[in-house]
Design a protein around this motif. Structure first.
Motif, mmCIF file in Angstrom:
data_model
loop_
_atom_site.group_PDB
_atom_site.id
_atom_site.type_symbol
_atom_site.label_atom_id
_atom_site.label_comp_id
_atom_site.label_asym_id
_atom_site.label_seq_id
_atom_site.Cartn_x
_atom_site.Cartn_y
_atom_site.Cartn_z
ATOM 1 N N ILE A 87 7.639 5.947 -4.381
ATOM 2 C CA ILE A 87 7.827 6.308 -2.976
ATOM 3 C C ILE A 87 7.851 5.004 -2.184
ATOM 4 O O ILE A 87 7.035 4.115 -2.421
ATOM 5 N N ASN A 88 8.773 4.875 -1.273
ATOM 6 C CA ASN A 88 8.937 3.692 -0.403
ATOM 7 C C ASN A 88 9.480 2.478 -1.144
ATOM 8 O O ASN A 88 9.457 1.379 -0.596
ATOM 9 N N SER A 89 9.953 2.640 -2.366
ATOM 10 C CA SER A 89 10.391 1.479 -3.132
ATOM 11 C C SER A 89 11.189 1.920 -4.350
ATOM 12 O O SER A 89 10.962 3.007 -4.884
ATOM 13 N N ALA A 90 12.070 1.040 -4.772
ATOM 14 C CA ALA A 90 12.639 1.169 -6.101
ATOM 15 C C ALA A 90 11.529 0.837 -7.088
ATOM 16 O O ALA A 90 10.508 0.249 -6.706
ATOM 17 N N PRO A 91 11.676 1.178 -8.363
ATOM 18 C CA PRO A 91 10.640 0.816 -9.341
ATOM 19 C C PRO A 91 10.349 -0.685 -9.325
ATOM 20 O O PRO A 91 11.258 -1.511 -9.199
ATOM 21 N N LEU A 92 9.077 -1.016 -9.436
ATOM 22 C CA LEU A 92 8.622 -2.407 -9.428
ATOM 23 C C LEU A 92 7.882 -2.719 -10.720
ATOM 24 O O LEU A 92 7.294 -1.824 -11.330
ATOM 25 N N GLN A 111 4.659 -12.612 4.377
ATOM 26 C CA GLN A 111 4.181 -13.906 3.879
ATOM 27 C C GLN A 111 4.067 -13.932 2.354
ATOM 28 O O GLN A 111 3.464 -14.838 1.792
ATOM 29 N N GLY A 112 4.640 -12.913 1.687
ATOM 30 C CA GLY A 112 4.623 -12.903 0.230
ATOM 31 C C GLY A 112 3.555 -12.014 -0.380
ATOM 32 O O GLY A 112 3.176 -12.187 -1.534
ATOM 33 N N PHE A 113 3.084 -11.030 0.373
ATOM 34 C CA PHE A 113 2.061 -10.104 -0.101
ATOM 35 C C PHE A 113 2.665 -8.722 -0.259
ATOM 36 O O PHE A 113 3.440 -8.284 0.583
ATOM 37 N N THR A 114 2.313 -8.044 -1.333
ATOM 38 C CA THR A 114 2.713 -6.648 -1.464
ATOM 39 C C THR A 114 1.553 -5.827 -2.003
ATOM 40 O O THR A 114 0.612 -6.361 -2.603
ATOM 41 N N VAL A 115 1.630 -4.552 -1.742
ATOM 42 C CA VAL A 115 0.665 -3.578 -2.247
ATOM 43 C C VAL A 115 1.438 -2.616 -3.134
ATOM 44 O O VAL A 115 2.539 -2.191 -2.765
ATOM 45 N N ILE A 116 0.883 -2.306 -4.278
ATOM 46 C CA ILE A 116 1.372 -1.183 -5.070
ATOM 47 C C ILE A 116 0.245 -0.164 -5.056
ATOM 48 O O ILE A 116 -0.824 -0.379 -5.643
ATOM 49 N N GLY A 117 0.471 0.912 -4.321
ATOM 50 C CA GLY A 117 -0.507 1.983 -4.253
ATOM 51 C C GLY A 117 -0.281 2.915 -5.430
ATOM 52 O O GLY A 117 0.697 3.656 -5.446
ATOM 53 N N VAL A 118 -1.133 2.858 -6.419
ATOM 54 C CA VAL A 118 -0.991 3.694 -7.607
ATOM 55 C C VAL A 118 -1.734 5.000 -7.345
ATOM 56 O O VAL A 118 -2.966 5.034 -7.345
ATOM 57 N N HIS A 119 -0.957 6.057 -7.086
ATOM 58 C CA HIS A 119 -1.556 7.360 -6.819
ATOM 59 C C HIS A 119 -1.799 8.053 -8.160
ATOM 60 O O HIS A 119 -0.878 8.498 -8.823
ATOM 61 N N THR A 120 -3.072 8.104 -8.533
ATOM 62 C CA THR A 120 -3.483 8.740 -9.781
ATOM 63 C C THR A 120 -4.308 9.963 -9.395
ATOM 64 O O THR A 120 -5.416 9.822 -8.884
ATOM 65 N N PRO A 121 -3.763 11.163 -9.613
ATOM 66 C CA PRO A 121 -4.402 12.372 -9.096
ATOM 67 C C PRO A 121 -5.711 12.721 -9.788
ATOM 68 O O PRO A 121 -5.877 12.511 -10.982
ATOM 69 N N GLU A 122 -6.615 13.251 -8.981
ATOM 70 C CA GLU A 122 -7.881 13.758 -9.502
ATOM 71 C C GLU A 122 -7.849 15.283 -9.549
ATOM 72 O O GLU A 122 -8.280 15.893 -10.513
ATOM 73 N N LEU A 123 -7.322 15.903 -8.501
ATOM 74 C CA LEU A 123 -7.300 17.363 -8.366
ATOM 75 C C LEU A 123 -5.903 17.904 -8.640
ATOM 76 O O LEU A 123 -4.900 17.184 -8.492
ATOM 77 N N GLU A 136 0.162 9.857 6.366
ATOM 78 C CA GLU A 136 -0.672 8.665 6.548
ATOM 79 C C GLU A 136 0.123 7.469 7.064
ATOM 80 O O GLU A 136 -0.457 6.442 7.392
ATOM 81 N N GLY A 137 1.452 7.588 7.108
ATOM 82 C CA GLY A 137 2.286 6.486 7.586
ATOM 83 C C GLY A 137 2.245 5.277 6.664
ATOM 84 O O GLY A 137 2.296 4.141 7.125
ATOM 85 N N LEU A 138 2.182 5.524 5.370
ATOM 86 C CA LEU A 138 2.130 4.421 4.409
ATOM 87 C C LEU A 138 3.519 3.824 4.230
ATOM 88 O O LEU A 138 4.469 4.533 3.936
ATOM 89 N N ALA A 139 3.622 2.527 4.396
ATOM 90 C CA ALA A 139 4.905 1.834 4.239
ATOM 91 C C ALA A 139 4.981 1.081 2.921
ATOM 92 O O ALA A 139 6.068 0.710 2.484
ATOM 93 N N PHE A 140 3.849 0.842 2.277
ATOM 94 C CA PHE A 140 3.860 0.078 1.034
ATOM 95 C C PHE A 140 4.347 0.955 -0.127
ATOM 96 O O PHE A 140 4.313 2.184 -0.056
#
Length: 167
Positions: free
Chosen positions: A27-32, A71-83, A99-103
Motif C-alpha cells: 500500500i502506498n508503494s510498489a514492492p520494495l 532527506q533519505g529516510f523511509t519507513v516500511i510499515g509491516v502490517h502483521t495481523p494479530e486478529l 490514519e492518513g499514512l503516507a509511508f
C-alpha cells in the motif's frame, strides 16, 4: 574536528537487515526491498491497526516520515495481523486511509517478514543505516526522542539543531 562521525559510531551495529519477504500486498508503494533501499536510512515498523499501542505510536512514525523522507529516510510499515479482522486487506487499506499514512505499508499476513526478524511485538522498530546495518531496535511505546535522534544521526542531520516542524 567533526563530532558527528563519533556520535554515529556510538550507535551499536546489531547486524545486517533481514529482507522483507512474503508480502502479499503493498500500500502506498510498489514492492520494495531493503537491498534497493541501500543508501537510505530505513525504519522497519511492525504494527497492526487494531493494536492500541500501535495507534499511540502512529503519530510519531507519521511525523518522522513527513519530516525526513526528503532527506533519505523511509519507513516500511509491516502490517502483521494479530486478529482475524486485521487479516482482510480491505480493512488494512481502510485503516491506512483513515490514519492518513503516507509511508509504504507491506501486508505480511503469513508472518514471513515477522519471522525473518524474529519479532515478537507490536509495535516494533528496527532502524537501519545507509549500509543496511541494524543500529536501533525498540519494542513498544516510548523512546521517541532517542529514536528521532538516531534517525537524524544516521541521516547526518545535526542532532543538536532544533527539530524542524513539519507544515
Amino acid at each position: 574536528m567533526d563530532a558527528a562521525p563519533a556520535r554515529r559510531a556510538a550507535l551499536p551495529d546489531l547486524g545486517a537487515a533481514p529482507e522483507v519477504r512474503g508480502i502479499t500486498e503493498w500500500i502506498n508503494s510498489a514492492p520494495l526491498t531493503l537491498r534497493e533501499l541501500r543508501g537510505s536510512v530505513v525504519l522497519v515498523y511492525f504494527w497492526t491497526f487494531d493494536c492500541i499501542n500501535c495507534q499511540n505510536v502512529q503519530p510519531h512514525v507519521k511525523d518522522w516520515y513527513a519530516r525526513y523522507r526528503d532527506q533519505g529516510f523511509t519507513v516500511i510499515g509491516v502490517h502483521t495481523p494479530e486478529l482475524d479482522i486485521e487479516r482482510d486487506i480491505v480493512n488494512v487499506r481502510a485503516a491506512v486511509a483513515r490514519e492518513g499514512l503516507a509511508f509504504p505499508v507491506a501486508f505480511d499476513p503469513a508472518y514471513a517478514t515477522w519471522h525473518a526478524y524474529g519479532n515478537h511485538y507490536w509495535p516494533a522498530f528496527y532502524l537501519y543505516d545507509k549500509a543496511g546495518r541494524l543500529r536501533v531496535r525498540h519494542f513498544g511505546e516510548g523512546s521517541y526522542d532517542s529514536t528521532e535522534d538516531a534517525i537524524r544521526l544516521l541521516l547526518a542531520v545535526d542532532p543538536l539543531s532544533p527539530r524542524a516542524k513539519v507544515a
